[in-house]
Design an enzyme around this catalytic site. Sequence first.
Site, PDB file in Angstrom:
ATOM      1  N   LYS A 161       0.652  -1.292   0.124  1.00 14.06           N
ATOM      2  CA  LYS A 161      -0.051   0.095  -0.038  1.00 14.06           C
ATOM      3  C   LYS A 161       0.823   1.355  -0.032  1.00 14.06           C
ATOM      4  CE  LYS A 161      -1.893  -2.356   3.220  1.00 14.06           C
ATOM      5  NZ  LYS A 161      -2.756  -3.219   4.152  1.00 14.06           N
ATOM      6  N   ASP A 196      -4.520  -8.339   9.316  1.00 15.75           N
ATOM      7  CA  ASP A 196      -6.038  -7.895   9.417  1.00 15.75           C
ATOM      8  C   ASP A 196      -7.018  -9.145   9.189  1.00 15.75           C
ATOM      9  OD1 ASP A 196      -5.082  -7.556   6.760  1.00 15.75           O
ATOM     10  OD2 ASP A 196      -6.169  -5.455   6.693  1.00 15.75           O
TER      11      ASP A 196
END
Length: 428
Positions: A161, A196
């Site tokens: 990211k 996550d």
Amino acid sequence: MSIRPPKKSCAVRDFLKPLKLSNDILCDIMKRLLKEVNKGLSKDTHEMAAVKCFLTYVQDLPTGQETGRYLAIDLGGANFRILLITLGPEKKFKMDARTYAFPEEKMVGGADEFFDYIAECVQTFKSTLKIENEEFPLGFCFSFPVETSGLNKGILTQWAKRFQVAGVVGKDVVALLQQALDKRNLKVKIKALVNDTTGCLMSCAWKDPNCRIGVIIGTGTNACYMEKIENVETFPDKSKPYMIINTEWGNFGSDGSLNDILTECDRQVDAISLRPGKEIFEKMVSVMYVCELIRICMVKCAELKYLFQGEITDHLKLKGTFLPEFMYDIEKDDTNLRKTMAILEESFLIHDVTMIDCANVQYIVKVICERSACLLSAAISTLVNKMALSPITIAIDGGMYRNHPFEMLLSQDGSGRGTALVAASIKK
Ligand code: BGC
């Protein structure tokens, strides 16, 4: 009299054709992904596999009997959060969370400032909640590719990211964070390092024992699932029947296996990204990159004079200017395209936007979101077929999911609650 919506133009429709994936292609992509997942699980090919299938060391789903107070750090999604989670008897749950800004320069700076900033926020959090003097176990939800070697040990293999912090790849992120926390004498001990996706799966499994897959489709994308231990060649201890595997499927395609479906616009998104050639699947489906893809398609169409009479404003040319909320608003625009018009005029400063331009832009957004959904469905189906278990509940979270109508079980605060559940399931 009802107003007929303006039609998109044939030129734009033709331009977008390569972004439409047939069922045959999607089925073929499922086969390719399965091959990659198997490579990641196998001892001989794990090292070179694009889809790493990392061990998580999480082998038990929550029982619902977990109790205690835990701190959790959630880093890597759209928000950086710190949470205090209290698990009580009979699934009682209390959460106190604060979101902190994560300055752009710290995402691409050095390791010391990066970890010290996280520690500083933990300090602020503890003092805000007046719990400075209490000791806490901590779950660290770190949503990046990590080669884990224990429940609280893991080496970052590459950033993802918007992050590209120097001096962390190849190091144990738990040790680095623990050092930074200890320097400030914060009385917290990192008990669990969680992705996550694992948090998402654990959080849903807490309520639904059939939950076996955790999917994130937000800023980035990834999935984890319960794999039979005999298929996990990289883990010799077979005493427990399953382990959650963190696939890191975002990196699917980084060995060239998706090259045939990449369009010119996909290649450009990749070329201007922080890590060209990596995370190809993520660049086709996740929010951060899909927004860039939409912007680049708009620029290309404008260059070809299919949009805005060829006008390309500085704002449209600038990386990162097409925000996720524009995508959701345009896709769902039911105001006779007035919202779309306002975005193009006010946020991109384009002159003389026509209704046909608006219809074309909405079509671009829809086609790109649909491709993302198709690829994601193919990927989820690959795991479901591989597991061959029934029934399976899929836990899912992330902006792309929240803003699109699918029927799946929303993971309630996976990276906070789920992380605390992982920490809670570790025997003291
Ligand atoms: C990361 C994964 C994470 C996913 C969703 C990807 O960029 O590599 O670890 O699970 O984003 O946040």
